[in-house]
Design a protein around this motif. Structure first.
Motif, mmCIF file in Angstrom:
data_model
loop_
_atom_site.group_PDB
_atom_site.id
_atom_site.type_symbol
_atom_site.label_atom_id
_atom_site.label_comp_id
_atom_site.label_asym_id
_atom_site.label_seq_id
_atom_site.Cartn_x
_atom_site.Cartn_y
_atom_site.Cartn_z
ATOM 1 N N LEU A 22 0.806 -1.228 0.000
ATOM 2 C CA LEU A 22 0.000 0.000 0.000
ATOM 3 C C LEU A 22 0.838 1.278 0.000
ATOM 4 C CD1 LEU A 22 -2.888 -1.026 2.429
ATOM 5 C CD2 LEU A 22 -2.941 -0.888 -0.069
ATOM 6 N N VAL A 23 2.129 1.182 0.298
ATOM 7 C CA VAL A 23 2.956 2.389 0.277
ATOM 8 C C VAL A 23 3.073 2.956 -1.136
ATOM 9 C CG1 VAL A 23 4.244 1.718 2.331
ATOM 10 C CG2 VAL A 23 5.193 1.228 0.076
ATOM 11 N N LEU A 44 9.063 3.115 5.678
ATOM 12 C CA LEU A 44 9.552 3.088 7.064
ATOM 13 C C LEU A 44 8.407 3.240 8.065
ATOM 14 C CD1 LEU A 44 12.802 5.244 6.751
ATOM 15 C CD2 LEU A 44 12.600 2.747 6.809
ATOM 16 N N CYS A 45 7.490 4.165 7.793
ATOM 17 C CA CYS A 45 6.353 4.371 8.700
ATOM 18 C C CYS A 45 5.472 3.131 8.772
ATOM 19 C CB CYS A 45 5.526 5.569 8.250
ATOM 20 S SG CYS A 45 6.271 7.162 8.591
ATOM 21 N N GLN A 46 5.191 2.531 7.632
ATOM 22 C CA GLN A 46 4.323 1.349 7.594
ATOM 23 C C GLN A 46 4.960 0.189 8.358
ATOM 24 O OE1 GLN A 46 1.291 1.280 6.859
ATOM 25 N NE2 GLN A 46 0.729 -0.137 5.245
ATOM 26 N N THR A 47 6.238 -0.035 8.121
ATOM 27 C CA THR A 47 6.930 -1.140 8.788
ATOM 28 C C THR A 47 7.021 -0.892 10.296
ATOM 29 O OG1 THR A 47 8.195 -1.569 6.780
ATOM 30 C CG2 THR A 47 9.046 -2.506 8.814
ATOM 31 N N ALA A 48 7.354 0.324 10.683
ATOM 32 C CA ALA A 48 7.466 0.660 12.105
ATOM 33 C C ALA A 48 6.115 0.525 12.809
ATOM 34 C CB ALA A 48 8.007 2.077 12.278
ATOM 35 N N ALA A 121 7.576 -6.412 1.116
ATOM 36 C CA ALA A 121 6.574 -6.036 0.113
ATOM 37 C C ALA A 121 6.605 -4.529 -0.144
ATOM 38 C CB ALA A 121 5.185 -6.474 0.560
ATOM 39 N N ALA A 122 6.813 -3.746 0.908
ATOM 40 C CA ALA A 122 6.910 -2.291 0.738
ATOM 41 C C ALA A 122 8.157 -1.929 -0.060
ATOM 42 C CB ALA A 122 6.923 -1.604 2.101
ATOM 43 N N GLY A 123 9.248 -2.651 0.181
ATOM 44 C CA GLY A 123 10.464 -2.419 -0.590
ATOM 45 C C GLY A 123 10.258 -2.711 -2.065
ATOM 46 N N LEU A 127 10.411 -0.119 -5.171
ATOM 47 C CA LEU A 127 11.208 -0.424 -6.359
ATOM 48 C C LEU A 127 10.371 -0.280 -7.627
ATOM 49 C CD1 LEU A 127 14.020 -1.343 -7.269
ATOM 50 C CD2 LEU A 127 13.201 -3.688 -7.093
ATOM 51 N N VAL A 128 9.146 -0.755 -7.595
ATOM 52 C CA VAL A 128 8.253 -0.623 -8.752
ATOM 53 C C VAL A 128 7.973 0.848 -9.039
ATOM 54 C CG1 VAL A 128 5.889 -1.049 -9.564
ATOM 55 C CG2 VAL A 128 7.214 -2.906 -8.543
ATOM 56 N N VAL A 129 7.700 1.626 -8.002
ATOM 57 C CA VAL A 129 7.452 3.063 -8.181
ATOM 58 C C VAL A 129 8.666 3.730 -8.826
ATOM 59 C CG1 VAL A 129 7.163 5.248 -6.943
ATOM 60 C CG2 VAL A 129 5.728 3.295 -6.364
ATOM 61 N N MET A 130 9.851 3.388 -8.347
ATOM 62 C CA MET A 130 11.062 4.026 -8.862
ATOM 63 C C MET A 130 11.386 3.592 -10.297
ATOM 64 S SD MET A 130 11.693 6.070 -6.551
ATOM 65 C CE MET A 130 13.105 6.781 -7.347
#
Length: 154
Positions: A22-23, A44-48, A121-123, A127-130
């Motif tokens: 979702l990030v 970072l926020c989602q994982t934390a 998954a957020a990583g 990566l897909v966004v970038m």
């Protein structure tokens, strides 16, 4: 990635991996130069958030305490999202992840597994966004979304 998790021995973590993806919703209206860092900070926020609330559940804090911690986390996330100008969907995604993470946790390894699934998954989402940034065509609406917004005090 989600189909691979579903087919693996870690299929019980599919929900937390989904939270990580979702990030990718963030940064849509950010300037191209800020998109990558915005999505990374959201990672970072989602994982934390998943880690903290899973830890609270594992520590078996009474429900009243969990709700108090959730309220505090919601306030902190709202502040971070507004000061950092993450844009839509705002703190909603993080708060959803926090509340989902309050479910039963049997051992500390589950806290780590949940956090790792979210982070991986957020990583991948980051990566897909970038990597797809070169195909993005900004519309005037997307470029003007932040213009005219009053600066928020720290």
């Amino acid at each position: 990635m989600l189909p691979l998790i579903q087919l693996s021995a870690f299929s019980h973590l599919i929900g937390f991996a989904s939270l990580g993806t979702l990030v990718a919703l963030f940064g849509r209206f950010a300037a191209p130069s800020r998109r990558g860092i915005t999505v990374f900070l959201c990672l970072l926020c989602q994982t934390a958030t998943v880690f903290l609330m899973s830890l609270v559940a594992w520590l078996e804090v009474p429900m009243v305490g969990q709700l108090a911690i959730l309220a505090l986390v919601c306030g902190i996330l709202f502040y971070i999202v507004n000061v950092a100008n993450f844009g839509p969907p705002g703190a909603l995604i993080f708060i959803f992840a926090a509340s989902v993470s309050m479910g039963q946790v049997d051992d500390f390894s589950s806290v780590i597994e949940r956090s790792a699934a979210t982070a991986l998954a957020a990583g991948l989402a980051w990566l897909v966004v970038m990597t797809t940034e070169v195909f993005r065509h900004d519309t005037p609406v997307a470029q003007d979304w932040f213009k005219g917004r009053p600066a928020r005090p720290a």
